[in-house]
Design a protein around this motif. Sequence first.
Motif, PDB file in Angstrom:
ATOM      1  N   LEU A  60     114.406 -30.260  -8.324  1.00 15.92           N
ATOM      2  CA  LEU A  60     113.012 -30.521  -8.658  1.00 15.92           C
ATOM      3  C   LEU A  60     112.699 -30.172 -10.113  1.00 15.92           C
ATOM      4  CD1 LEU A  60     111.089 -29.346  -5.467  1.00 15.92           C
ATOM      5  CD2 LEU A  60     111.171 -31.653  -6.407  1.00 15.92           C
ATOM      6  N   ALA A  61     113.376 -29.162 -10.644  1.00 14.03           N
ATOM      7  CA  ALA A  61     113.093 -28.731 -12.015  1.00 14.03           C
ATOM      8  C   ALA A  61     113.352 -29.856 -13.017  1.00 14.03           C
ATOM      9  CB  ALA A  61     113.937 -27.509 -12.359  1.00 14.03           C
ATOM     10  N   ALA A  62     114.312 -30.743 -12.725  1.00 18.48           N
ATOM     11  CA  ALA A  62     114.646 -31.840 -13.638  1.00 18.48           C
ATOM     12  C   ALA A  62     114.071 -33.173 -13.179  1.00 18.48           C
ATOM     13  CB  ALA A  62     116.166 -31.960 -13.771  1.00 18.48           C
ATOM     14  N   SER A  63     113.309 -33.185 -12.095  1.00 17.43           N
ATOM     15  CA  SER A  63     112.824 -34.427 -11.508  1.00 17.43           C
ATOM     16  C   SER A  63     111.404 -34.728 -11.961  1.00 17.43           C
ATOM     17  CB  SER A  63     112.863 -34.330  -9.979  1.00 17.43           C
ATOM     18  OG  SER A  63     112.204 -35.422  -9.385  1.00 17.43           O
ATOM     19  N   VAL A  64     111.028 -36.015 -11.857  1.00 13.05           N
ATOM     20  CA  VAL A  64     109.648 -36.396 -12.152  1.00 13.05           C
ATOM     21  C   VAL A  64     108.710 -35.903 -11.051  1.00 13.05           C
ATOM     22  CG1 VAL A  64     110.311 -38.410 -13.497  1.00 13.05           C
ATOM     23  CG2 VAL A  64     109.988 -38.638 -11.037  1.00 13.05           C
ATOM     24  N   HIS A  65     109.254 -35.477  -9.923  1.00 13.57           N
ATOM     25  CA  HIS A  65     108.445 -34.970  -8.812  1.00 13.57           C
ATOM     26  C   HIS A  65     108.234 -33.456  -8.866  1.00 13.57           C
ATOM     27  CE1 HIS A  65     109.391 -38.647  -6.049  1.00 13.57           C
ATOM     28  NE2 HIS A  65     108.401 -38.883  -6.886  1.00 13.57           N
ATOM     29  N   ALA A 176     112.819 -43.918 -14.996  1.00 15.59           N
ATOM     30  CA  ALA A 176     113.622 -45.142 -15.116  1.00 15.59           C
ATOM     31  C   ALA A 176     114.328 -45.223 -16.459  1.00 15.59           C
ATOM     32  CB  ALA A 176     112.735 -46.370 -14.909  1.00 15.59           C
ATOM     33  N   GLY A 177     113.763 -44.614 -17.495  1.00 18.80           N
ATOM     34  CA  GLY A 177     114.389 -44.649 -18.801  1.00 18.80           C
ATOM     35  C   GLY A 177     115.489 -43.631 -18.994  1.00 18.80           C
ATOM     36  N   ASP A 178     115.680 -42.744 -18.029  1.00 19.37           N
ATOM     37  CA  ASP A 178     116.745 -41.746 -18.126  1.00 19.37           C
ATOM     38  C   ASP A 178     118.084 -42.412 -17.816  1.00 19.37           C
ATOM     39  OD1 ASP A 178     118.568 -39.601 -17.656  1.00 19.37           O
ATOM     40  OD2 ASP A 178     116.877 -38.271 -17.264  1.00 19.37           O
ATOM     41  N   LEU A 186     121.240 -50.045 -17.046  1.00 19.34           N
ATOM     42  CA  LEU A 186     122.696 -50.035 -17.057  1.00 19.34           C
ATOM     43  C   LEU A 186     123.292 -49.668 -15.703  1.00 19.34           C
ATOM     44  CD1 LEU A 186     123.395 -48.323 -20.510  1.00 19.34           C
ATOM     45  CD2 LEU A 186     123.436 -50.756 -19.964  1.00 19.34           C
ATOM     46  N   ASN A 187     122.484 -49.035 -14.830  1.00 18.63           N
ATOM     47  CA  ASN A 187     122.982 -48.577 -13.532  1.00 18.63           C
ATOM     48  C   ASN A 187     122.523 -49.445 -12.372  1.00 18.63           C
ATOM     49  OD1 ASN A 187     124.114 -46.369 -14.901  1.00 18.63           O
ATOM     50  ND2 ASN A 187     122.254 -45.153 -14.656  1.00 18.63           N
ATOM     51  N   VAL A 188     121.631 -50.400 -12.645  1.00 22.01           N
ATOM     52  CA  VAL A 188     121.099 -51.236 -11.559  1.00 22.01           C
ATOM     53  C   VAL A 188     122.196 -52.007 -10.825  1.00 22.01           C
ATOM     54  CG1 VAL A 188     119.673 -53.263 -11.077  1.00 22.01           C
ATOM     55  CG2 VAL A 188     118.756 -51.398 -12.438  1.00 22.01           C
ATOM     56  N   ASP A 229     123.314 -53.966 -23.842  1.00 25.42           N
ATOM     57  CA  ASP A 229     122.044 -54.600 -24.197  1.00 25.42           C
ATOM     58  C   ASP A 229     121.097 -54.481 -23.009  1.00 25.42           C
ATOM     59  OD1 ASP A 229     119.939 -56.129 -25.019  1.00 25.42           O
ATOM     60  OD2 ASP A 229     121.067 -57.984 -25.291  1.00 25.42           O
ATOM     61  N   THR A 230     120.191 -53.498 -23.061  1.00 21.29           N
ATOM     62  CA  THR A 230     119.280 -53.267 -21.940  1.00 21.29           C
ATOM     63  C   THR A 230     118.219 -54.346 -21.814  1.00 21.29           C
ATOM     64  OG1 THR A 230     117.961 -51.821 -23.366  1.00 21.29           O
ATOM     65  CG2 THR A 230     119.625 -50.770 -21.987  1.00 21.29           C
ATOM     66  N   GLY A 231     118.174 -55.273 -22.783  1.00 23.96           N
ATOM     67  CA  GLY A 231     117.260 -56.400 -22.651  1.00 23.96           C
ATOM     68  C   GLY A 231     117.834 -57.524 -21.818  1.00 23.96           C
TER      69      GLY A 231
END
Length: 636
Positions: A60-65, A176-178, A186-188, A229-231
């Motif tokens: 949790l310390a590193a999470s958006v939650h 999502a940008g992490d 890149l991981n999708v 290329d993330t685009g």
Amino acid sequence: MANPARFAERLDSIRVKWDVRTLVGVIVVAVFLAGPLRTGAAQESKATCLTCHSAVKEQLAASVHRVLRCGECHRGEESYPVPPEQASSLGRGTGAAGRTFDHGSSFTGKPARKDIPILCGECHADVERMNPYGLRTDQLAQYRTSRHGKALFGCGDERVAVCTDCHGSPHGVLAAGDPRSQIHPLNVPATCAACHEKPSVMGAYDLPTEVVDEYRRSVHGHLLLEQKDTGAPTCATCHGNHSAAPPGFATVGAVCGRCHEHDAKHFGSSVHASEADFRGCVQCHGGGAGRHFHLIERISKPTGVMIQRYAHLLASEPKPTPERITQAIHPDPKEIIQRALPTCTACHAEGEKDESLAKLFTLLDEIAAAERKYVKTAARLDAVGQGVLLVDNPRFKFEDAKTHLIALAPVQHALDPATVRGKVAELMAVCDQVNAELDELERGLRWRYQSLLPLGFFALGFSVLCYVKFKQLKARHVQPAEAAGGRDLASVPPAEPGLTRRGVLDGLIALALAIAGAALAVPALLYLWPAARGGKSASVEVKGAAGLRPGESLLVQVAGKAVIVVRGPAGYRAFSAVCTHLGCLVKWDGPGRQFKCPCHAAVFDENGHVVSGPPPAPLPEYVVKEIGDQVLVSAA
């Protein structure tokens, strides 16, 4: 003292009172201090969720939650009265296995898979709660429309993907940008492959398992996974993020058209757009036996690849034929069509007699000629630029040729000879203009070389005359040894080692001749080598900037790069004119206050930020300085 005994009694009475007051004060202070101690002990005896679940605490310390409380998802109490020794053992993780812990009647525990989307939607569908984070609130509604959501809610199929399958454990959800996030672009592909590559999972739904592998080998997968290329499009770009659904053949053109807007527009005006059996984009770019339309192929090669292939061809064949050039820089378009359109014969049964095919092949020949002209001009520009000539201006103009060449690909989808030939003519015109400037530069260089001939003859003649004069002076003023007193040379004692007047004179004359030669050679060399070659100007004055009205722009060159200078209400601003996607030159749309790319319909706002399209980064901004009537632009 009048009555000592009475005074002693009163003194003892005062001492007793003070002793009692002191005792009462001590008791009161002790009671007062004991309260917080008892409260602290009571606090220590209460266990929270993170007292036992230390691993979750780290996630949790590193999470958006990390802003959430455990009870918001799992319900239950905020803390539990646990004896100090038991809380201590639970905190160390030693009292786990075999022991049950009563979390209370409201505790729901780990949610079932079918409940996860609803549970996540309690926050993510709440407009008021998501508004501070700028997050969309229609994910749950979109998920209900997806194949996953319909199977889960409509059929009760819990094998389909839910939120935690894509985003990971709720305790460790990353932005999502992490780059570590499962939903980072890149991981999708790997995230989707976790299910769609498994025969045990896809077999139950009679779905192929080759789609992710096809994507990896496609032009989109190459851009994303190899060039980072993330685009580039990912699985979610075409199928949707939460509303995942395979686009049908009737809508695949609309999906592709979100990035390839110009391609879709030109294709919409072609004869194939009205054919009911035509499968749209994938018919040519992703069709073929045994494919599932994810192996999207690029028929036209990138401009950089074409230039490199032509350079390699010249290394082995100094004078290749046009056919060899086309074969080297680009696969034969006719072979591509025959492979990519296996169903052409359904309509074009008689290929030799079909006039439409003949027109198509004629257009392909004209496009191939334009490509040959482009790579030849690029090779010549590079060769001339490696010499002594400055080719910044021709190179600057040649960027426009690259834009026309990339824009030629969408135009081909219209299958309209007039439209294609118009774009080919624009490309040819830019190449001709660049070649004309290179011709002028090379003529000037040849004139410089020719002008050196008289200078060389003059320097040679001057050196000969100097030497002849030196010999004459030496013969006139230097007396031979045998003439000195008529003595025999053998009888003359040898000269003592060291400097002599004659040696000094000879050295001075040789030095003067060397300086004279250098004085002639250095200006000649500088005449051939332009002084500006030492470096490019870091600051450029924008000619005509004062005549710009608000909303108008100028294209200038700064350190060899194309830059657009725009005059706004508050002054001038300058941005790179090179699109961050494929390097095309963007255009300024004054009425819309936007930068637009003519190739893939990318749009940047007046601050250079990406509004739509595939560019992965905004347009770099340049520094603008106004000094009097001058407007100066320089790199940041």
